[in-house]
Design a protein around this motif. Structure first.
Motif, mmCIF file in Angstrom:
data_model
loop_
_atom_site.group_PDB
_atom_site.id
_atom_site.type_symbol
_atom_site.label_atom_id
_atom_site.label_comp_id
_atom_site.label_asym_id
_atom_site.label_seq_id
_atom_site.Cartn_x
_atom_site.Cartn_y
_atom_site.Cartn_z
ATOM 1 N N MET A 114 0.835 -1.203 0.000
ATOM 2 C CA MET A 114 0.000 0.000 0.000
ATOM 3 C C MET A 114 0.874 1.259 0.000
ATOM 4 N N LEU A 115 1.964 1.239 0.781
ATOM 5 C CA LEU A 115 2.893 2.376 0.780
ATOM 6 C C LEU A 115 3.471 2.579 -0.618
ATOM 7 N N TYR A 116 3.820 1.473 -1.268
ATOM 8 C CA TYR A 116 4.345 1.517 -2.634
ATOM 9 C C TYR A 116 3.333 2.166 -3.577
ATOM 10 N N PHE A 117 2.069 1.748 -3.474
ATOM 11 C CA PHE A 117 1.031 2.283 -4.355
ATOM 12 C C PHE A 117 0.824 3.780 -4.112
ATOM 13 N N CYS A 118 0.767 4.196 -2.849
ATOM 14 C CA CYS A 118 0.520 5.607 -2.529
ATOM 15 C C CYS A 118 1.624 6.509 -3.067
ATOM 16 N N ILE A 119 2.880 6.119 -2.830
ATOM 17 C CA ILE A 119 4.004 6.934 -3.310
ATOM 18 C C ILE A 119 4.042 6.938 -4.826
ATOM 19 N N MET A 120 3.843 5.767 -5.419
ATOM 20 C CA MET A 120 3.927 5.646 -6.870
ATOM 21 C C MET A 120 2.827 6.447 -7.567
ATOM 22 N N SER A 121 1.607 6.410 -7.030
ATOM 23 C CA SER A 121 0.513 7.150 -7.652
ATOM 24 C C SER A 121 0.748 8.656 -7.560
ATOM 25 N N THR A 122 1.313 9.106 -6.437
ATOM 26 C CA THR A 122 1.627 10.535 -6.287
ATOM 27 C C THR A 122 2.676 10.967 -7.301
ATOM 28 N N MET A 123 3.732 10.165 -7.428
ATOM 29 C CA MET A 123 4.795 10.489 -8.381
ATOM 30 C C MET A 123 4.275 10.425 -9.812
ATOM 31 N N PHE A 124 3.419 9.460 -10.098
ATOM 32 C CA PHE A 124 2.880 9.315 -11.452
ATOM 33 C C PHE A 124 2.102 10.561 -11.860
ATOM 34 N N MET A 125 1.242 11.049 -10.962
ATOM 35 C CA MET A 125 0.458 12.246 -11.271
ATOM 36 C C MET A 125 1.359 13.470 -11.433
ATOM 37 N N ALA A 126 2.381 13.570 -10.589
ATOM 38 C CA ALA A 126 3.304 14.704 -10.688
ATOM 39 C C ALA A 126 4.085 14.660 -11.999
ATOM 40 N N GLU A 127 4.510 13.472 -12.416
ATOM 41 C CA GLU A 127 5.264 13.334 -13.661
ATOM 42 C C GLU A 127 4.404 13.651 -14.877
ATOM 43 N N VAL A 128 3.155 13.182 -14.872
ATOM 44 C CA VAL A 128 2.249 13.490 -15.981
ATOM 45 C C VAL A 128 2.011 14.995 -16.075
ATOM 46 N N ALA A 129 1.803 15.640 -14.914
ATOM 47 C CA ALA A 129 1.613 17.098 -14.900
ATOM 48 C C ALA A 129 2.856 17.810 -15.424
ATOM 49 N N GLY A 130 4.041 17.303 -15.049
ATOM 50 C CA GLY A 130 5.289 17.905 -15.521
ATOM 51 C C GLY A 130 5.455 17.783 -17.021
ATOM 52 N N VAL A 131 5.111 16.619 -17.581
ATOM 53 C CA VAL A 131 5.214 16.409 -19.028
ATOM 54 C C VAL A 131 4.261 17.340 -19.771
ATOM 55 N N ILE A 132 3.025 17.462 -19.260
ATOM 56 C CA ILE A 132 2.044 18.351 -19.892
ATOM 57 C C ILE A 132 2.541 19.795 -19.857
ATOM 58 N N PHE A 133 3.110 20.199 -18.734
ATOM 59 C CA PHE A 133 3.630 21.565 -18.607
ATOM 60 C C PHE A 133 4.761 21.819 -19.602
ATOM 61 N N MET A 134 5.666 20.850 -19.728
ATOM 62 C CA MET A 134 6.788 21.003 -20.658
ATOM 63 C C MET A 134 6.308 21.120 -22.095
ATOM 64 N N LEU A 135 5.318 20.315 -22.469
ATOM 65 C CA LEU A 135 4.789 20.369 -23.836
ATOM 66 C C LEU A 135 4.054 21.682 -24.092
ATOM 67 N N ALA A 136 3.336 22.160 -23.084
ATOM 68 C CA ALA A 136 2.544 23.377 -23.252
ATOM 69 C C ALA A 136 3.410 24.620 -23.379
ATOM 70 N N TYR A 137 4.541 24.645 -22.667
ATOM 71 C CA TYR A 137 5.385 25.840 -22.650
ATOM 72 C C TYR A 137 6.732 25.616 -23.337
ATOM 73 N N ARG A 138 6.768 24.648 -24.244
ATOM 74 C CA ARG A 138 8.021 24.326 -24.926
ATOM 75 C C ARG A 138 8.565 25.507 -25.719
ATOM 76 N N ASP A 139 7.705 26.192 -26.477
ATOM 77 C CA ASP A 139 8.162 27.317 -27.297
ATOM 78 C C ASP A 139 8.668 28.468 -26.434
ATOM 79 N N GLU A 140 7.962 28.751 -25.331
ATOM 80 C CA GLU A 140 8.384 29.835 -24.445
ATOM 81 C C GLU A 140 9.734 29.529 -23.811
ATOM 82 N N VAL A 141 9.928 28.273 -23.418
ATOM 83 C CA VAL A 141 11.203 27.878 -22.804
ATOM 84 C C VAL A 141 12.343 27.988 -23.811
ATOM 85 N N GLU A 142 12.089 27.532 -25.048
ATOM 86 C CA GLU A 142 13.131 27.615 -26.081
ATOM 87 C C GLU A 142 13.482 29.066 -26.380
#
Length: 248
Positions: free
Chosen positions: A88-116
């Motif tokens: 259960m500890l594994y699932f809780c940590i993993m699900s939190t990291m998974f959501m954070a990583e997905v949000a990070g990928v979406i952010f990078m794709l959305a602001y790719r031109d501005e960052v470049e």
């Protein structure tokens, strides 16, 4: 009953395998952070004020890699020992990291031109305002010299034109540094002759963007593999957790 037992055993070993994949992914991500921090030191320097953000990205990669490695160990031990709390500890940590990583990928794709665009502006500004020449020993000058020699390029966007109205040109009266020359020992490499046969015609931004895109493919492949492994391991951990509850 025997069939259910075999299914349980399969899920147990599958979670151990997936946890091992997560552990390996964590080590890879940690290594990627180390490569960004120390392997791309010259690129970090030429980015000027934005270099600190790239350093932050490297530390984030190392931190996430460390956490992934620890979570992988927790999942493996939980599956091996049939420990519901660890699972259960594994699932809780993993699900939190998974959501954070997905949000990070979406952010990078959305602001790719501005960052470049921000990277382009900061890098060109550091060349114009902070580059002092091929013999200078300050971090930004050393970084630009390393990049121009290693990638066989000159300037940022427009080769020798990028040195117009620059600090380097004002201090030396030259149109380009020796590091722009195809042969730095040639007498024709005098900082004034701009013949295409003497200086590298390619600008460094072209070389750098090619390098960044190549690294982005590697980085994207690693992240995609990690996300798929995390999603699969979360599903298996939930099923295994429920199954252990019904057994005990």
């Amino acid at each position: 009953m025997s069939r259910l037992h075999h299914m349980y055993a399969f899920l147990r070993y599958l979670m151990m395998v997936l946890s091992g994949v997560i552990l390996t992914s964590g080590l890879v991500l940690f290594g990627l952070g180390v490569c960004i921090r120390y392997g791309a030191a010259a690129f970090i320097q030429v980015m000027g004020s934005l270099g600190g953000r790239l350093v932050t990205v490297s530390y984030v990669c190392m931190g996430m890699g460390t956490v992934l490695g620890l979570v992988g160990i927790i999942g493996w031990v939980g599956a091996w020992k049939e420990n519901r709390r660890f699972i259960m500890l594994y699932f809780c940590i993993m699900s939190t990291m998974f959501m954070a990583e997905v949000a990070g990928v979406i952010f990078m794709l959305a602001y790719r031109d501005e960052v470049e665009g921000a990277i382009r502006g900061a890098s060109k500004e550091s060349l114009r305002m902070s580059y002092l020449g091929p013999t200078a020993i300050d971090p930004i000058s050393t970084a630009w010299n390393t990049i121009m020699v290693h990638y066989k390029c000159c300037g940022f966007d427009n080769s020798t034109l990028d040195f117009s109205d620059s600090v380097f040109s004002a201090l030396t009266g030259l149109l380009y540094p020796k590091t722009c020359c195809v042969d730095q020992e040639s007498a024709a490499c005098d900082g004034l002759d701009t013949s295409r046969s003497i200086i590298h015609p390619a600008s460094c931004i072209t070389k750098l963007i090619t390098m960044i895109r190549d690294q982005s493919v590697v980085f994207g492949s690693i992240i995609s593999g990690i996300l798929v492994s995390e999603l699969a391991s979360m599903i298996v951990s939930v099923v295994l957790y429920v199954r252990l509850g019904s057994i005990y």
